[in-house]
Scaffold this active site. Structure first.
Site, PDB file in Angstrom:
ATOM      1  N   CYS A 234       0.838  -1.188   0.000  1.00 41.80           N
ATOM      2  CA  CYS A 234       0.000   0.000   0.000  1.00 41.80           C
ATOM      3  C   CYS A 234       0.878   1.245   0.000  1.00 41.80           C
ATOM      4  O   CYS A 234       0.637   2.197   0.714  1.00 41.80           O
ATOM      5  CB  CYS A 234      -0.985  -0.003   1.149  1.00 41.80           C
ATOM      6  SG  CYS A 234      -0.272  -0.462   2.710  1.00 41.80           S
ATOM      7  N   GLY A 235       1.906   1.226  -0.812  1.00 43.19           N
ATOM      8  CA  GLY A 235       2.726   2.410  -1.006  1.00 43.19           C
ATOM      9  C   GLY A 235       3.441   2.835   0.270  1.00 43.19           C
ATOM     10  O   GLY A 235       3.917   1.997   1.031  1.00 43.19           O
TER      11      GLY A 235
END
Lengths: 139, 296
Positions: free
Chosen positions: B91-92
Protein backbone atom coordinates in the site's frame (compact mmCIF):
# COMPACT_ATOMS: atom_id res chain seq x y z
CA UNK A 1 -49.55 19.18 17.28
CA UNK A 2 -47.22 22.02 16.55
CA UNK A 3 -44.51 21.34 19.09
CA UNK A 4 -42.36 18.35 18.45
CA UNK A 5 -39.06 17.16 19.81
CA UNK A 6 -36.23 16.29 17.44
CA UNK A 7 -35.37 12.84 18.65
CA UNK A 8 -32.02 11.33 17.70
CA UNK A 9 -30.69 7.93 18.63
CA UNK A 10 -27.01 7.51 17.82
CA UNK A 11 -24.70 4.55 18.30
CA UNK A 12 -20.95 4.75 17.74
CA UNK A 13 -21.37 2.93 14.46
CA UNK A 14 -24.21 4.93 12.99
CA UNK A 15 -27.14 7.29 13.36
CA UNK A 16 -29.98 4.91 14.10
CA UNK A 17 -32.98 7.11 14.31
CA UNK A 18 -33.66 10.79 13.70
CA UNK A 19 -37.22 12.01 13.58
CA UNK A 20 -39.49 14.60 15.13
CA UNK A 21 -41.69 12.98 17.76
CA UNK A 22 -44.32 14.13 20.23
CA UNK A 23 -42.72 12.59 23.27
CA UNK A 24 -39.98 10.17 24.20
CA UNK A 25 -39.59 8.38 27.50
CA UNK A 26 -35.95 7.69 28.30
CA UNK A 27 -34.76 5.33 31.05
CA UNK A 28 -32.47 7.70 32.96
CA UNK A 29 -30.07 6.37 35.57
CA UNK A 30 -32.09 8.11 38.26
CA UNK A 31 -35.46 7.08 36.87
CA UNK A 32 -37.40 7.28 33.63
CA UNK A 33 -38.12 10.72 32.27
CA UNK A 34 -40.40 11.87 29.52
CA UNK A 35 -39.27 14.58 27.13
CA UNK A 36 -41.77 16.95 25.55
CA UNK A 37 -40.99 20.07 23.55
CA UNK A 38 -39.71 22.84 25.79
CA UNK A 39 -38.06 20.51 28.30
CA UNK A 40 -35.38 22.10 30.48
CA UNK A 41 -31.83 21.45 29.18
CA UNK A 42 -30.45 18.38 30.82
CA UNK A 43 -27.70 15.80 30.49
CA UNK A 44 -28.33 12.42 31.99
CA UNK A 45 -26.90 8.98 32.05
CA UNK A 46 -29.07 6.22 30.61
CA UNK A 47 -29.43 2.79 32.19
CA UNK A 48 -30.16 -0.33 30.15
CA UNK A 49 -33.82 -0.20 29.28
CA UNK A 50 -36.39 0.74 26.70
CA UNK A 51 -36.95 4.10 25.03
CA UNK A 52 -40.62 4.65 24.23
CA UNK A 53 -41.39 6.91 21.30
CA UNK A 54 -44.81 8.51 21.39
CA UNK A 55 -46.87 9.86 18.54
CA UNK A 56 -49.87 11.58 20.07
CA UNK A 57 -50.56 9.44 23.12
CA UNK A 58 -49.72 6.17 21.46
CA UNK A 59 -46.40 4.38 21.67
CA UNK A 60 -45.27 3.93 18.07
CA UNK A 61 -41.82 2.55 18.64
CA UNK A 62 -39.91 0.86 21.41
CA UNK A 63 -36.13 0.68 21.23
CA UNK A 64 -33.91 -1.16 23.66
CA UNK A 65 -30.65 0.56 24.63
CA UNK A 66 -27.81 -0.89 26.67
CA UNK A 67 -26.94 2.26 28.54
CA UNK A 68 -25.46 5.52 27.35
CA UNK A 69 -26.07 9.22 27.68
CA UNK A 70 -28.92 11.56 26.86
CA UNK A 71 -28.78 15.25 26.12
CA UNK A 72 -32.02 17.18 26.24
CA UNK A 73 -32.66 20.74 25.17
CA UNK A 74 -35.89 22.57 24.53
CA UNK A 75 -36.06 21.42 20.94
CA UNK A 76 -34.22 18.12 20.77
CA UNK A 77 -33.39 14.96 22.60
CA UNK A 78 -30.20 13.13 21.68
CA UNK A 79 -29.47 9.69 23.03
CA UNK A 80 -25.96 8.33 22.66
CA UNK A 81 -26.37 4.61 23.08
CA UNK A 82 -23.73 1.94 23.27
CA UNK A 83 -26.01 -0.62 21.73
CA UNK A 84 -29.51 -0.17 20.46
CA UNK A 85 -32.04 -2.54 19.02
CA UNK A 86 -35.76 -2.27 18.31
CA UNK A 87 -37.66 -4.36 20.84
CA UNK A 88 -39.43 -6.25 18.07
CA UNK A 89 -36.07 -7.59 16.84
CA UNK A 90 -34.80 -8.99 20.12
CA UNK A 91 -34.28 -12.71 20.08
CA UNK A 92 -35.91 -13.95 23.26
CA UNK A 93 -34.43 -17.43 23.37
CA UNK A 94 -30.98 -16.03 22.62
CA UNK A 95 -31.26 -13.56 25.48
CA UNK A 96 -32.38 -16.25 27.90
CA UNK A 97 -29.42 -18.36 26.86
CA UNK A 98 -27.12 -15.39 27.36
CA UNK A 99 -28.45 -14.85 30.86
CA UNK A 100 -27.86 -18.50 31.69
CA UNK A 101 -24.30 -18.29 30.35
CA UNK A 102 -23.56 -15.08 32.20
CA UNK A 103 -24.94 -16.48 35.45
CA UNK A 104 -22.46 -19.33 35.13
CA UNK A 105 -19.68 -16.88 34.38
CA UNK A 106 -20.62 -14.93 37.48
CA UNK A 107 -20.24 -18.02 39.62
CA UNK A 108 -16.83 -18.64 38.03
CA UNK A 109 -15.61 -15.05 38.27
CA UNK A 110 -12.50 -14.81 40.39
CA UNK A 111 -11.56 -11.17 40.88
CA UNK A 112 -13.89 -8.36 41.89
CA UNK A 113 -13.25 -6.55 38.62
CA UNK A 114 -14.23 -9.60 36.62
CA UNK A 115 -17.37 -10.04 38.70
CA UNK A 116 -18.38 -6.41 38.22
CA UNK A 117 -17.95 -6.76 34.47
CA UNK A 118 -20.09 -9.87 34.27
CA UNK A 119 -22.70 -8.30 36.53
CA UNK A 120 -22.91 -5.30 34.22
CA UNK A 121 -23.42 -7.58 31.22
CA UNK A 122 -26.00 -9.57 33.13
CA UNK A 123 -27.92 -6.40 33.98
CA UNK A 124 -28.01 -5.50 30.28
CA UNK A 125 -29.22 -8.97 29.31
CA UNK A 126 -31.91 -8.95 32.02
CA UNK A 127 -33.10 -5.52 30.93
CA UNK A 128 -33.28 -6.82 27.38
CA UNK A 129 -35.39 -9.77 28.47
CA UNK A 130 -37.70 -7.44 30.41
CA UNK A 131 -38.02 -5.37 27.27
CA UNK A 132 -39.16 -8.39 25.26
CA UNK A 133 -41.53 -9.46 28.00
CA UNK A 134 -43.19 -6.04 27.89
CA UNK A 135 -43.69 -6.56 24.20
CA UNK A 136 -43.61 -4.49 21.06
CA UNK A 137 -46.10 -1.68 20.55
CA UNK A 138 -49.57 -2.72 19.43
CA UNK A 139 -50.31 -1.44 15.98
CA UNK B 1 19.84 -11.18 -27.40
CA UNK B 2 16.97 -12.92 -25.61
CA UNK B 3 15.25 -15.59 -27.65
CA UNK B 4 11.66 -15.27 -28.80
CA UNK B 5 10.56 -17.88 -26.31
CA UNK B 6 12.08 -15.97 -23.38
CA UNK B 7 10.39 -12.77 -24.43
CA UNK B 8 7.05 -14.51 -24.78
CA UNK B 9 7.33 -15.93 -21.26
CA UNK B 10 8.33 -12.58 -19.90
CA UNK B 11 5.31 -10.86 -21.46
CA UNK B 12 2.98 -13.53 -20.14
CA UNK B 13 4.32 -13.13 -16.61
CA UNK B 14 4.05 -9.33 -16.63
CA UNK B 15 0.52 -9.65 -17.97
CA UNK B 16 -0.52 -11.89 -15.12
CA UNK B 17 1.06 -9.50 -12.62
CA UNK B 18 -0.91 -6.69 -14.17
CA UNK B 19 -4.09 -8.69 -13.79
CA UNK B 20 -3.40 -9.16 -10.11
CA UNK B 21 -2.58 -5.52 -9.43
CA UNK B 22 -5.59 -4.26 -11.30
CA UNK B 23 -7.83 -6.67 -9.37
CA UNK B 24 -6.26 -5.47 -6.11
CA UNK B 25 -6.90 -1.92 -7.15
CA UNK B 26 -10.56 -2.62 -7.72
CA UNK B 27 -10.89 -4.45 -4.43
CA UNK B 28 -9.22 -1.53 -2.65
CA UNK B 29 -11.57 0.90 -4.35
CA UNK B 30 -14.66 -0.91 -3.15
CA UNK B 31 -13.21 -1.34 0.33
CA UNK B 32 -12.35 2.34 0.35
CA UNK B 33 -15.93 3.24 -0.37
CA UNK B 34 -17.11 1.02 2.46
CA UNK B 35 -14.52 2.45 4.85
CA UNK B 36 -15.53 5.97 3.94
CA UNK B 37 -19.18 5.19 4.54
CA UNK B 38 -18.32 3.75 7.91
CA UNK B 39 -16.29 6.80 8.84
CA UNK B 40 -19.19 8.96 7.76
CA UNK B 41 -21.64 6.94 9.84
CA UNK B 42 -19.49 7.32 12.94
CA UNK B 43 -19.39 11.07 12.67
CA UNK B 44 -22.76 11.99 14.27
CA UNK B 45 -21.94 10.15 17.48
CA UNK B 46 -18.54 11.79 17.78
CA UNK B 47 -20.01 15.22 17.09
CA UNK B 48 -22.72 14.90 19.70
CA UNK B 49 -20.31 13.43 22.18
CA UNK B 50 -18.03 16.42 21.60
CA UNK B 51 -20.89 18.82 22.13
CA UNK B 52 -21.93 17.15 25.34
CA UNK B 53 -18.36 17.04 26.62
CA UNK B 54 -17.81 20.68 25.83
CA UNK B 55 -20.79 21.77 27.86
CA UNK B 56 -19.87 19.45 30.70
CA UNK B 57 -16.24 20.46 30.68
CA UNK B 58 -17.17 24.11 30.79
CA UNK B 59 -19.08 23.51 33.98
CA UNK B 60 -16.49 21.36 35.64
CA UNK B 61 -13.49 23.45 34.68
CA UNK B 62 -15.13 26.40 36.39
CA UNK B 63 -14.87 24.70 39.78
CA UNK B 64 -11.59 22.98 38.85
CA UNK B 65 -12.49 19.53 40.08
CA UNK B 66 -12.36 17.54 36.85
CA UNK B 67 -11.37 13.90 36.89
CA UNK B 68 -7.78 12.93 36.22
CA UNK B 69 -8.51 11.99 32.64
CA UNK B 70 -9.21 15.62 31.83
CA UNK B 71 -6.88 17.55 34.09
CA UNK B 72 -3.91 15.26 33.53
CA UNK B 73 -1.49 13.93 36.11
CA UNK B 74 0.41 17.19 36.29
CA UNK B 75 3.45 15.66 34.62
CA UNK B 76 4.46 14.60 31.11
CA UNK B 77 7.32 12.32 32.04
CA UNK B 78 5.97 9.05 30.70
CA UNK B 79 4.68 9.21 27.16
CA UNK B 80 2.57 6.54 25.54
CA UNK B 81 2.41 6.39 21.76
CA UNK B 82 -0.34 4.52 19.98
CA UNK B 83 0.91 3.80 16.47
CA UNK B 84 -1.74 2.73 13.99
CA UNK B 85 -0.59 0.90 10.87
CA UNK B 86 -1.99 -1.82 8.65
CA UNK B 87 -1.62 -5.58 8.77
CA UNK B 88 -0.82 -5.90 5.10
CA UNK B 89 1.68 -4.33 2.81
CA UNK B 90 1.43 -3.37 -0.85
CA UNK B 91 0.00 0.00 0.00
CA UNK B 92 2.73 2.41 -1.01
CA UNK B 93 4.21 4.67 1.62
CA UNK B 94 1.30 4.18 3.99
CA UNK B 95 3.12 2.28 6.72
CA UNK B 96 6.51 3.77 5.97
CA UNK B 97 5.47 7.32 6.65
CA UNK B 98 3.75 6.37 9.90
CA UNK B 99 6.75 4.46 11.16
CA UNK B 100 9.09 7.29 10.15
CA UNK B 101 7.01 9.76 12.12
CA UNK B 102 6.83 7.39 15.08
CA UNK B 103 10.62 6.94 15.05
CA UNK B 104 11.15 10.67 14.92
CA UNK B 105 8.78 11.23 17.81
CA UNK B 106 10.37 8.50 19.89
CA UNK B 107 13.83 9.96 19.27
CA UNK B 108 12.68 13.45 20.16
CA UNK B 109 11.03 12.32 23.38
CA UNK B 110 14.00 10.19 24.38
CA UNK B 111 16.31 13.11 23.71
CA UNK B 112 14.19 15.19 26.05
CA UNK B 113 14.79 12.58 28.73
CA UNK B 114 11.23 11.28 28.73
CA UNK B 115 10.23 7.68 29.17
CA UNK B 116 8.49 6.33 26.09
CA UNK B 117 6.08 3.44 25.82
CA UNK B 118 4.69 2.24 22.53
CA UNK B 119 1.50 0.44 21.62
CA UNK B 120 1.10 -0.69 18.05
CA UNK B 121 -1.92 -1.60 16.00
CA UNK B 122 -1.19 -3.56 12.86
CA UNK B 123 1.51 -6.05 12.02
CA UNK B 124 3.57 -3.78 9.74
CA UNK B 125 4.16 -1.11 12.36
CA UNK B 126 4.99 -3.65 15.01
CA UNK B 127 7.60 -5.37 12.88
CA UNK B 128 9.36 -2.17 11.93
CA UNK B 129 9.37 -0.53 15.32
CA UNK B 130 10.45 -3.73 16.98
CA UNK B 131 13.70 -3.57 15.05
CA UNK B 132 14.93 -0.49 16.90
CA UNK B 133 12.75 -0.05 19.93
CA UNK B 134 11.65 -3.54 20.93
CA UNK B 135 12.04 -2.76 24.62
CA UNK B 136 9.62 0.16 24.44
CA UNK B 137 6.68 -1.80 23.09
CA UNK B 138 4.17 -2.59 25.80
CA UNK B 139 1.30 -3.94 23.75
CA UNK B 140 0.56 -4.94 20.19
CA UNK B 141 -2.69 -5.52 18.38
CA UNK B 142 -3.15 -7.39 15.15
CA UNK B 143 -5.99 -8.23 12.87
CA UNK B 144 -7.97 -5.25 14.10
CA UNK B 145 -10.83 -4.80 11.72
CA UNK B 146 -9.80 -7.77 9.60
CA UNK B 147 -13.31 -8.22 8.32
CA UNK B 148 -15.09 -5.13 9.49
CA UNK B 149 -13.86 -2.65 12.01
CA UNK B 150 -16.22 -2.64 14.96
CA UNK B 151 -16.58 -0.29 17.84
CA UNK B 152 -15.82 -3.17 20.18
CA UNK B 153 -12.26 -3.35 18.78
CA UNK B 154 -11.65 0.29 19.57
CA UNK B 155 -13.28 -0.14 22.94
CA UNK B 156 -10.90 -2.95 23.81
CA UNK B 157 -7.86 -0.78 23.10
CA UNK B 158 -9.36 2.15 24.94
CA UNK B 159 -10.07 -0.01 27.97
CA UNK B 160 -6.46 -1.14 28.10
CA UNK B 161 -5.22 2.45 27.83
CA UNK B 162 -7.63 3.49 30.51
CA UNK B 163 -6.44 0.75 32.85
CA UNK B 164 -2.84 1.80 32.30
CA UNK B 165 -3.72 5.40 32.98
CA UNK B 166 -5.59 4.55 36.15
CA UNK B 167 -2.59 2.52 37.28
CA UNK B 168 -0.38 5.56 36.64
CA UNK B 169 1.68 3.84 33.98
CA UNK B 170 1.82 6.90 31.74
CA UNK B 171 1.02 10.61 31.79
CA UNK B 172 0.33 11.57 28.22
CA UNK B 173 -0.98 9.44 25.38
CA UNK B 174 -0.62 10.41 21.75
CA UNK B 175 -1.98 8.54 18.78
CA UNK B 176 -0.15 8.53 15.43
CA UNK B 177 -2.28 7.63 12.45
CA UNK B 178 -2.93 8.46 8.82
CA UNK B 179 -5.74 10.90 8.43
CA UNK B 180 -7.77 10.39 5.30
CA UNK B 181 -7.72 13.44 3.08
CA UNK B 182 -8.46 11.92 -0.29
CA UNK B 183 -7.81 8.66 -2.10
CA UNK B 184 -4.41 9.92 -3.17
CA UNK B 185 -3.39 11.85 -0.11
CA UNK B 186 -3.11 10.80 3.51
CA UNK B 187 -1.81 13.03 6.24
CA UNK B 188 0.22 11.63 9.11
CA UNK B 189 -1.39 13.01 12.22
CA UNK B 190 -0.36 13.16 15.85
CA UNK B 191 -3.20 13.62 18.24
CA UNK B 192 -3.10 13.77 22.00
CA UNK B 193 -5.94 11.76 23.46
CA UNK B 194 -5.01 11.58 27.15
CA UNK B 195 -5.43 13.86 29.02
CA UNK B 196 -8.39 14.98 27.04
CA UNK B 197 -8.15 18.58 25.89
CA UNK B 198 -11.41 20.35 25.11
CA UNK B 199 -10.88 22.15 21.86
CA UNK B 200 -11.50 25.81 22.33
CA UNK B 201 -13.32 25.90 19.03
CA UNK B 202 -15.79 23.20 19.99
CA UNK B 203 -16.55 24.85 23.30
CA UNK B 204 -17.29 28.27 21.87
CA UNK B 205 -19.24 26.71 19.03
CA UNK B 206 -21.47 24.91 21.49
CA UNK B 207 -21.85 28.07 23.51
CA UNK B 208 -22.81 30.20 20.55
CA UNK B 209 -25.26 27.63 19.21
CA UNK B 210 -27.22 27.60 22.44
CA UNK B 211 -26.48 30.72 24.37
CA UNK B 212 -28.82 30.07 27.28
CA UNK B 213 -28.19 26.35 27.66
CA UNK B 214 -27.62 25.82 31.34
CA UNK B 215 -27.87 22.11 31.75
CA UNK B 216 -29.22 20.15 34.62
CA UNK B 217 -27.20 17.07 35.37
CA UNK B 218 -28.48 13.77 36.45
CA UNK B 219 -26.53 12.41 38.35
CA UNK B 220 -23.74 14.87 39.29
CA UNK B 221 -21.59 16.21 36.47
CA UNK B 222 -18.42 14.64 37.89
CA UNK B 223 -20.08 11.26 37.81
CA UNK B 224 -21.28 11.70 34.24
CA UNK B 225 -17.89 12.97 33.21
CA UNK B 226 -16.19 9.98 34.79
CA UNK B 227 -18.35 7.76 32.56
CA UNK B 228 -18.20 9.96 29.52
CA UNK B 229 -14.43 10.42 29.29
CA UNK B 230 -13.45 6.77 28.85
CA UNK B 231 -16.23 6.50 26.28
CA UNK B 232 -14.84 9.52 24.53
CA UNK B 233 -11.44 7.86 24.49
CA UNK B 234 -12.98 4.85 22.74
CA UNK B 235 -14.59 7.15 20.23
CA UNK B 236 -11.35 8.97 19.50
CA UNK B 237 -9.55 5.68 18.95
CA UNK B 238 -12.42 4.33 16.88
CA UNK B 239 -12.23 7.41 14.73
CA UNK B 240 -8.48 7.11 14.29
CA UNK B 241 -8.88 3.45 13.32
CA UNK B 242 -11.54 4.32 10.79
CA UNK B 243 -9.45 7.10 9.30
CA UNK B 244 -6.51 4.78 9.13
CA UNK B 245 -8.57 2.03 7.47
CA UNK B 246 -9.85 4.41 4.83
CA UNK B 247 -6.34 5.78 4.28
CA UNK B 248 -4.93 2.29 3.91
CA UNK B 249 -7.38 1.43 1.16
CA UNK B 250 -6.80 4.78 -0.52
CA UNK B 251 -3.03 4.30 -0.43
CA UNK B 252 -3.35 0.76 -1.73
CA UNK B 253 -5.61 1.89 -4.53
CA UNK B 254 -3.10 4.50 -5.66
CA UNK B 255 -0.17 2.13 -5.35
CA UNK B 256 -1.93 -0.58 -7.32
CA UNK B 257 -3.04 1.90 -9.95
CA UNK B 258 0.57 2.91 -10.46
CA UNK B 259 1.68 -0.70 -10.56
CA UNK B 260 -0.94 -1.53 -13.18
CA UNK B 261 0.18 1.38 -15.31
CA UNK B 262 3.84 0.43 -14.99
CA UNK B 263 3.04 -3.13 -15.97
CA UNK B 264 1.19 -1.79 -19.02
CA UNK B 265 4.25 0.24 -20.06
CA UNK B 266 6.47 -2.75 -19.58
CA UNK B 267 4.22 -4.95 -21.70
CA UNK B 268 4.33 -2.38 -24.48
CA UNK B 269 8.10 -2.24 -24.39
CA UNK B 270 8.48 -5.99 -24.32
CA UNK B 271 6.00 -6.46 -27.15
CA UNK B 272 7.95 -4.01 -29.26
CA UNK B 273 11.19 -5.88 -28.62
CA UNK B 274 9.44 -9.17 -29.35
CA UNK B 275 8.15 -7.96 -32.70
CA UNK B 276 11.49 -6.49 -33.67
CA UNK B 277 13.25 -9.72 -32.84
CA UNK B 278 10.69 -11.72 -34.78
CA UNK B 279 11.14 -9.50 -37.82
CA UNK B 280 14.89 -9.74 -37.54
CA UNK B 281 14.62 -13.52 -37.62
CA UNK B 282 12.41 -13.43 -40.70
CA UNK B 283 14.72 -11.04 -42.48
CA UNK B 284 17.68 -13.19 -41.60
CA UNK B 285 16.01 -16.29 -42.97
CA UNK B 286 15.04 -14.48 -46.18
CA UNK B 287 18.57 -13.28 -46.69
CA UNK B 288 19.83 -16.81 -46.19
CA UNK B 289 17.39 -18.17 -48.79
CA UNK B 290 18.13 -15.42 -51.35
CA UNK B 291 21.87 -15.63 -50.97
CA UNK B 292 21.61 -19.41 -51.18
CA UNK B 293 19.62 -19.12 -54.46
CA UNK B 294 22.12 -16.60 -55.86
CA UNK B 295 25.04 -18.89 -55.15
CA UNK B 296 23.57 -21.57 -57.42
Amino acid sequence: MADKVEFELVSPEKLLNAQPVDMVVVPGSEGDFGVLAGHAPMISMVRPGVIDIYEGDRVVDRVFVAGGFAEVTGTRCTVLAEQAQPVAQIDRAGTEQEIANLSEDLADAKSDGERAEVEAKLAVARARLDAVAAGAPAH
Amino acid sequence: MPSLKDLKNRIASVKSTQKITSAMKMVAASKLRRAQEQAEAARPYAERMGRMLASLAGNVQANGTGPKMMTGTGSDQVQLLLVITSDRGLCGAFNGSIVREARRTIQRLLAEGKTVKVMTVGRKGRDQIRRDYASLIVETYEEIGRRKLSFADADGIARRINEMYEAGEFDVCTVIYNKFKSAISQVVTLQQIVPFAVEAGAATEAASAEPAAVYEFEPEEEQILAELLPRNLSIQIYRALLESAASEQGARMTAMDNATRNAGDMINRLTLTYNRTRQAYITKELIEIISGAEAI
